[in-house]
Enzyme design. Structure first.
Site, PDB file in Angstrom:
ATOM      1  N   LEU A  43       1.592 -32.138 -42.842  1.00  0.00           N
ATOM      2  CA  LEU A  43       1.920 -31.796 -41.484  1.00  0.00           C
ATOM      3  C   LEU A  43       2.583 -30.333 -41.294  1.00  0.00           C
ATOM      4  O   LEU A  43       2.232 -29.475 -40.500  1.00  0.00           O
ATOM      5  CB  LEU A  43       2.446 -32.576 -40.551  1.00  0.00           C
ATOM      6  CG  LEU A  43       1.706 -34.102 -40.357  1.00  0.00           C
ATOM      7  CD1 LEU A  43       2.487 -34.991 -39.333  1.00  0.00           C
ATOM      8  CD2 LEU A  43       0.404 -33.525 -39.700  1.00  0.00           C
ATOM      9  N   GLY A 103       9.453 -28.130 -43.749  1.00  0.00           N
ATOM     10  CA  GLY A 103      10.697 -28.059 -43.067  1.00  0.00           C
ATOM     11  C   GLY A 103      11.714 -27.225 -43.815  1.00  0.00           C
ATOM     12  O   GLY A 103      11.691 -26.742 -44.958  1.00  0.00           O
ATOM     13  N   GLU A 104      13.120 -27.326 -43.281  1.00  0.00           N
ATOM     14  CA  GLU A 104      14.184 -26.583 -43.867  1.00  0.00           C
ATOM     15  C   GLU A 104      14.532 -27.433 -45.274  1.00  0.00           C
ATOM     16  O   GLU A 104      14.905 -26.850 -46.212  1.00  0.00           O
ATOM     17  CB  GLU A 104      15.415 -26.502 -43.105  1.00  0.00           C
ATOM     18  CG  GLU A 104      16.691 -25.944 -43.629  1.00  0.00           C
ATOM     19  CD  GLU A 104      17.961 -25.995 -42.648  1.00  0.00           C
ATOM     20  OE1 GLU A 104      18.795 -25.320 -43.166  1.00  0.00           O
ATOM     21  OE2 GLU A 104      17.567 -26.572 -41.760  1.00  0.00           O
ATOM     22  N   GLY A 112      30.667  -5.801 -32.241  1.00  0.00           N
ATOM     23  CA  GLY A 112      30.638  -6.820 -33.494  1.00  0.00           C
ATOM     24  C   GLY A 112      31.018  -8.230 -32.914  1.00  0.00           C
ATOM     25  O   GLY A 112      31.277  -9.132 -33.655  1.00  0.00           O
ATOM     26  N   ASP A 114      20.021 -29.546 -27.998  1.00  0.00           N
ATOM     27  CA  ASP A 114      19.052 -28.577 -28.209  1.00  0.00           C
ATOM     28  C   ASP A 114      17.663 -28.881 -27.441  1.00  0.00           C
ATOM     29  O   ASP A 114      16.505 -29.052 -27.990  1.00  0.00           O
ATOM     30  CB  ASP A 114      18.619 -28.620 -29.560  1.00  0.00           C
ATOM     31  CG  ASP A 114      17.830 -27.163 -30.189  1.00  0.00           C
ATOM     32  OD1 ASP A 114      17.935 -26.120 -29.271  1.00  0.00           O
ATOM     33  OD2 ASP A 114      17.569 -27.174 -31.377  1.00  0.00           O
TER      34      ASP A 114
END
Length: 666
Positions: free
Chosen positions: A348, A351-352, A173, A466
């Site tokens: 386009l 998104g979130e 875990g 990122d």
């Protein structure tokens, strides 16, 4: 017959008597071991007392009296049953701690924790029992705990099939300690079992405190100057006798020995040439074990270079980009524009927190922009107001030709509107998918663009966290631009000499210090940059795979355990390995010269950096964007969407593509 039966009965009595004696012997042996352990501990305490406490004028008689008193205490414990029980309880706790420590050291993801961190985590753990047939973890659920099995047996199952048997001293875990993951397996008890549990909050708090303590120690050494660190193994020469000396060393951790002297220098001590002036070393300095040194060069400009070299960098002043936008629109026109001045060309993607539209000014029909529409309710319900505000401030200050520009924001009662540059050439992940891998010249060009983008951010203390092909898009001229997405939760400003502990990024690109929760800074982007170069040249990730745990553990093991493909030559391999050093302070680009060290690497030998900044270089790929058809990328899933300028005049194939991509986004 009666005599035989009597003999059998007598034999059974003797056997039972012997069994009872064996049990008594085992109990006495355990008690003897316990008393031996107590005697050993008391002896250690007595020896420690003798070495640390000095009593002026103490006679041999008084010392003997202390020795006698210590053993009187020991025999008092032996004769007191309650004290013996307490010590046996302590002995069991000690045994449990050793078992948990062994479980940590066996685990690939957690074995790199230092002793102090392991002890602190163990102190936060608690025990629990699980009955036979009950579940510890159920497949498809989320959790925030990791477990160490002390007694019993567990089974790990996936889709109804047995994967493995969990035995005492096994840990499982562990992914839940890093982020809110969904369990892909179930764990149930085959027998009644005892477990030790640690939760994510305690784990991350311990590691954060450990990192802050280490950082505080460095700050105590140097409260203002942020010096580079050098690491040495046992026997390494830090200074060689007869060499020219122009460096000042401060031992941050460990010990060194001098070849001509018998003394040892310890942590926080310093050794140097005469007054930091060039000197011939009279002795050799050798590492006695693992040693970390903070280094000051003779050139006093180093102090300013560490903190201010980036702010004096004029490379972004060569060309005044965005005084006129890439689309040819005067910024003053945009600054005075209102939301009603834009018309939607097409959608386009989704998104979130909302969707993205391709828009244009009604007064200038051939200048497309991307308008991201965010729903305020979704932002508030997810608690992202602070992140959105913080990232918005960063984006508004970011004016770099290698970063997608944010022009303006609007709002109404229900939505936020983010107007950005529209890069219609797609992202590098689609180019990579089409070609399999990129040639060296193309990779060098795109990497140089990303280096410039990261250098711009790092100069301002901003971590991207990122870096990957999906976040690098091409403009109409084929130049690569880094996408800064509002709401990504990865952008963050970190002060010089400070760190942050947020677990964020993409598995496979994430730096090991983020995974280990050791605290990270801009050096995390340099690791991701090395992974980025590897992927472009090979078409695969160095730390890829379908199992998140394997990705994380291979990242922790480091780049030296990765096999490089033939498409990555020696100089490119050298660049990747220097960017992906496990120690963040040793990565190329993390030293005082910053990105200049990357630009000077032999892989970039002959590359025209000035031509890149002035945009006189020809890009490897020039996107073909027709006037009546726009190929763009969905920010939600980075998949290409094809639309015509009226939103309807599409071929049947393109229509199916657009519908399928939108369904994926939803």
């Amino acid at each position: 017959m009666g005599t035989l039966r009597d003999l059998q009965f007598a034999l059974q009595l003797k056997i039972e008597e012997l069994r009872q004696r064996d049990t008594l012997i085992d109990e006495l042996e355990l008690e003897l071991d316990t008393k031996d352990e107590l005697i050993r501990r008391l002896q250690e305490e007595l020896d420690r007392y003798r070495t640390t406490v000095s009593l002026p004028g103490a006679s041999a008689v008084s010392a003997g009296r202390q020795h006698t008193q210590a053993f009187d205490t020991a025999f008092t414990v032996f004769n007191n049953p309650s004290l013996c029980i307490n010590f046996i309880s302590f002995f069991h706790v000690l045994r449990s701690q050793r078992l948990i420590r062994a479980a940590f050291l066996k685990n690939d993801l957690l074995k790199n924790l230092d002793e102090g961190e392991i002890r602190a985590i163990i102190a936060c753990m608690y025990s629990t029992t699980i009955n036979q047939g009950c579940f510890v973890i159920q497949e498809g659920t989320t959790g925030a705990q990791a477990y160490v099995l002390e007694e019993g047996t567990l089974e790990m199952m996936k889709d109804g099939l047995k994967l493995l048997t969990i035995e005492p001293e096994d840990l499982f875990g562990e992914l839940s300690l890093l982020y809110n993951c969904t369990h892909t397996y179930s764990v149930s008890a085959r027998t009644n079992s005892k477990l030790w549990v640690v939760d994510r909050k305690s784990y991350q708090t311990v590691l954060m405190q450990s990192g802050l303590k280490h950082l505080s120690h460095s700050v105590e050494l140097l409260t203002i100057i942020c010096l580079p660190q050098m690491h040495y193994s046992d026997g390494d020469y830090i200074i060689r006798q007869g060499a020219t000396g122009d460096t000042f060393y401060i031992i941050s951790n460990g010990q060194v020995r001098f070849s001509a002297l018998c003394s040892l220098h310890r942590s926080s001590e310093a050794f140097r040439g005469k007054d930091l002036q060039e000197d011939i070393r009279a002795v050799s300095v050798i590492a006695a074990g693992e040693v970390t040194c903070l280094v000051i060069d003779r050139d006093e400009k180093h102090h300013n270079a560490v903190l201010f070299s980036h702010t004096e960098d004029t490379e972004y002043q060569l060309t005044p980009f965005f005084l006129v936008s890439s689309s040819g629109v005067d910024p003053t026109l945009l600054s005075t524009s209102a939301l009603s001045d834009f018309q939607i060309i097409c959608a386009l993607g989704v998104g979130e927190f909302g969707h993205v539209d391709l828009v244009q000014l009604k007064s200038k029909n051939k200048c497309p922009f991307a308008m991201r529409v965010l729903k305020k309710k979704l932002i508030v319900s997810s608690g992202q107001q602070e992140h959105i505000q913080r990232e918005g401030c960063i984006l508004m200050e970011t004016h770099c030709s290698f970063i997608v520009r944010l022009y303006k924001t609007f709002k109404d009662a229900e939505h936020l509107y983010i107007l950005t540059e529209a890069c219609l050439g797609g992202d590098l992940s689609h180019l990579l998918k089409d070609k399999g891998y990129l040639d060296e010249c193309s990779t060098r060009f795109y990497t140089a663009c990303v280096v410039k983008a990261l250098s711009f951010l790092h100069c301002r203390g901003v971590i991207y966290r990122d870096v990957k092909p999906e976040h690098v898009v091409l403009d109409q001229h084929g130049y690569a631009k880094l996408v800064l997405q509002l709401g990504s939760r990865c952008l963050k400003r970190v002060e010089v000499g400070k760190k942050t502990w947020t677990f964020c990024g993409t598995l496979g690109y994430m730096a090991p210090e983020i995974i280990s929760n050791k605290g990270h800074n801009i050096a995390a982007d340099l690791w991701s940059l090395g992974v980025f170069v590897f992927e472009l040249l090979s078409g695969r990730l160095p730390f890829g795979g379908s199992d998140p745990l394997k990705i994380l553990t291979s990242t922790i093991r480091g780049i030296d355990q990765v096999d490089f493909t033939k498409t990555i030559n020696k100089s490119a391999s050298s660049l990747i390995k220097k960017l992906c050093r496990s120690n963040p302070s040793e990565r190329l680009g993390s030293q005082r010269n910053g990105a200049r060290d990357i630009q000077k690497h032999k892989w970039f030998e002959g590359f025209n950096w000035d031509g890149l900044c002035e945009r006189t270089l020809t890009a490897p790929v020039i996107p073909k964007v027709r006037q009546n058809t726009i190929l763009a990328t969905c920010p939600g899933c980075t998949l290409p969407l094809a639309f015509s300028d009226d939103g309807w005049n599409l071929t049947f194939t393109k229509a199916l593509l657009a519908v399928s991509m939108l369904l994926r986004c939803v």
